[in-house]
Write a protein that holds these residues in place. Structure first.
Motif, PDB file in Angstrom:
ATOM      1  N   VAL A 179      23.575  20.355 -33.418  1.00 32.09           N
ATOM      2  CA  VAL A 179      23.631  20.005 -31.992  1.00 32.09           C
ATOM      3  C   VAL A 179      24.763  19.026 -31.724  1.00 32.09           C
ATOM      4  N   GLU A 229      19.461  13.497 -28.843  1.00 31.16           N
ATOM      5  CA  GLU A 229      18.329  14.317 -28.452  1.00 31.16           C
ATOM      6  C   GLU A 229      16.999  13.672 -28.871  1.00 31.16           C
ATOM      7  N   THR A 270      27.510  14.877 -39.139  1.00 30.38           N
ATOM      8  CA  THR A 270      27.635  13.445 -39.416  1.00 30.38           C
ATOM      9  C   THR A 270      26.270  12.801 -39.637  1.00 30.38           C
ATOM     10  N   ASN A 271      25.214  13.526 -39.284  1.00 33.90           N
ATOM     11  CA  ASN A 271      23.861  12.961 -39.414  1.00 33.90           C
ATOM     12  C   ASN A 271      22.850  14.091 -39.330  1.00 33.90           C
ATOM     13  N   ALA A 302      31.970  16.400 -34.192  1.00 37.21           N
ATOM     14  CA  ALA A 302      30.904  15.826 -35.019  1.00 37.21           C
ATOM     15  C   ALA A 302      29.593  16.330 -34.433  1.00 37.21           C
ATOM     16  N   ALA A 303      28.648  16.663 -35.284  1.00 37.09           N
ATOM     17  CA  ALA A 303      27.381  17.193 -34.778  1.00 37.09           C
ATOM     18  C   ALA A 303      26.228  16.710 -35.638  1.00 37.09           C
ATOM     19  N   GLY A 304      25.032  16.828 -35.078  1.00 37.01           N
ATOM     20  CA  GLY A 304      23.813  16.485 -35.813  1.00 37.01           C
ATOM     21  C   GLY A 304      23.248  17.751 -36.445  1.00 37.01           C
ATOM     22  N   LEU A 315      18.706   6.939 -34.914  1.00 35.10           N
ATOM     23  CA  LEU A 315      20.076   7.445 -34.991  1.00 35.10           C
ATOM     24  C   LEU A 315      21.000   6.511 -34.221  1.00 35.10           C
ATOM     25  N   VAL A 340      27.414   8.064 -37.339  1.00 35.24           N
ATOM     26  CA  VAL A 340      28.294   9.207 -37.077  1.00 35.24           C
ATOM     27  C   VAL A 340      29.699   8.903 -37.613  1.00 35.24           C
TER      28      VAL A 340
HETATM   29  N1  HPA Z   1      23.447  14.887 -31.489  1.00 39.45           N
HETATM   30  C1  HPA Z   1      24.406  15.117 -30.574  1.00 39.45           C
HETATM   31  N2  HPA Z   1      25.686  14.883 -30.781  1.00 39.45           N
HETATM   32  C2  HPA Z   1      26.036  14.400 -31.984  1.00 39.45           C
HETATM   33  C3  HPA Z   1      25.089  14.138 -32.987  1.00 39.45           C
HETATM   34  C4  HPA Z   1      23.721  14.399 -32.733  1.00 39.45           C
HETATM   35  O1  HPA Z   1      22.823  14.204 -33.567  1.00 39.45           O
HETATM   36  N3  HPA Z   1      25.774  13.669 -34.052  1.00 39.45           N
HETATM   37  C5  HPA Z   1      27.091  13.640 -33.712  1.00 39.45           C
HETATM   38  N4  HPA Z   1      27.260  14.093 -32.446  1.00 39.45           N
END
Ligand code: HPA
Length: 273
Positions: free
Chosen positions: A210, A194, A235-236, A114-116, A246, A251
């Motif tokens: 990220v 972050e 996820t966001n 999952a990442a932003g 956040l 997420v």
């Molecule tokens: N930043 C870092 N890790 C993450 C994020 C994020 O915005 N969303 C899901 N994992």
């Protein structure tokens, strides 16, 4: 602790004996892909705690078990639950999953996370096939005494996310309702999300998304010449892209909202690898 070849062999010997076959594909399930583990046929489940010299996952949303079996017609081994630097492990310890896969005879690895989203053209629910990463955390999982059996001291990092595998994933995107991009992932140690300034910097540097995982595994894969595919679920929107704060709930919520198509997309990729 000495992380020498014998250290990693001990984990692999145990798992090999338990599963009794050579998996072709390994997959590490990130947030949102957990349910994929339930679809593995003829599963052999091994709790991480049973594997000698392996690690234990402490992240709440990560199950902590290795599952071997068949998926999409392929023999696979799957890690349901991964290890992150923010949990307190040394970077050297974080080489364990990929080195286990290598010793089991795995030919290709898929890392999901999952990442932003940093790229403002992306939206939550979009998927990014990783084409490269940025790691400015000043760390590498392969620091320390080099384990020559896995790879050389200095190794190439120009094609970590294997081009031919990326092409397969992008071709499969035609058959999913999901919106799929190709982009660059930037690693942050976490566990804090972050700052807005960090995200602005990440965007200036060329990052599209990220996250707090994947890069340690990707570098370990590059070191032992393991073909690799990285798949991130947005996820966001990352900090500062919009006004609201956040939280981790968001997420999980986004991940659940695309759970079925995301799972089906990854299964289709596995079928075509
Ligand atoms: N930043 C870092 N890790 C993450 C994020 C994020 O915005 N969303 C899901 N994992």
């Amino acid at each position: 602790m000495t992380y020498d070849f014998a250290y990693f062999q001990k984990s692999a010997d145990y798992v090999r004996e338990k599963i009794g076959f050579t998996p072709e594909i390994a997959i590490i399930l990130g947030t949102g892909l957990g349910p994929l583990a339930d679809e593995i046929e003829d599963p052999i489940t091994i709790p991480y705690g049973d594997i000698p010299n392996f690690l234990i996952s402490t992240a709440e949303s990560h199950a902590g078990k290795l599952i071997a079996g068949s998926l999409s017609g392929k023999k696979i081994v799957c890690m349901s639950g991964r290890f992150h630097y923010y949990e307190g492990y040394d970077f050297e310890q974080l080489t364990a999953p990929i080195r286990l896969f290598k010793l089991l005879g795995v030919e290709k690895t898929i890392l999901t996370n999952a990442a932003g989203a940093v790229n403002v053209e992306y939206s939550p629910g979009h998927v990014v096939i990783l084409k490269d990463h940025i790691n400015l955390m000043g760390v590498s999982p392969t620091r320390g005494k080099n384990v020559e059996e896995f790879g050389p001291r200095f190794f190439d990092a120009s094609d970590i996310y294997t081009k031919s595998l990326r092409k397969i994933a992008l071709d499969c995107a035609k058959d999913t309702e999901l919106i799929v991009h190709e982009g660059v992932y930037m690693f942050f140690c976490g566990p804090q999300f972050e700052t807005a300034a960090e995200i602005r910097a990440a965007r200036l540097l060329g990052a599209d998304c990220v996250g707090m995982s994947t890069v340690t595994e990707a570098l370990t894969a590059a070191h032992c010449s393991m073909p690799l595919l990285g798949i991130s679920l947005m996820t966001n929107m990352a900090t500062g892209v919009r006004e609201e704060k956040l939280c981790n709930g968001e997420v999980g919520e986004t991940a659940r909202s695309v759970e079925v198509p995301f799972k089906n997309y990854v299964k289709d990729i596995i079928a075509h690898l």
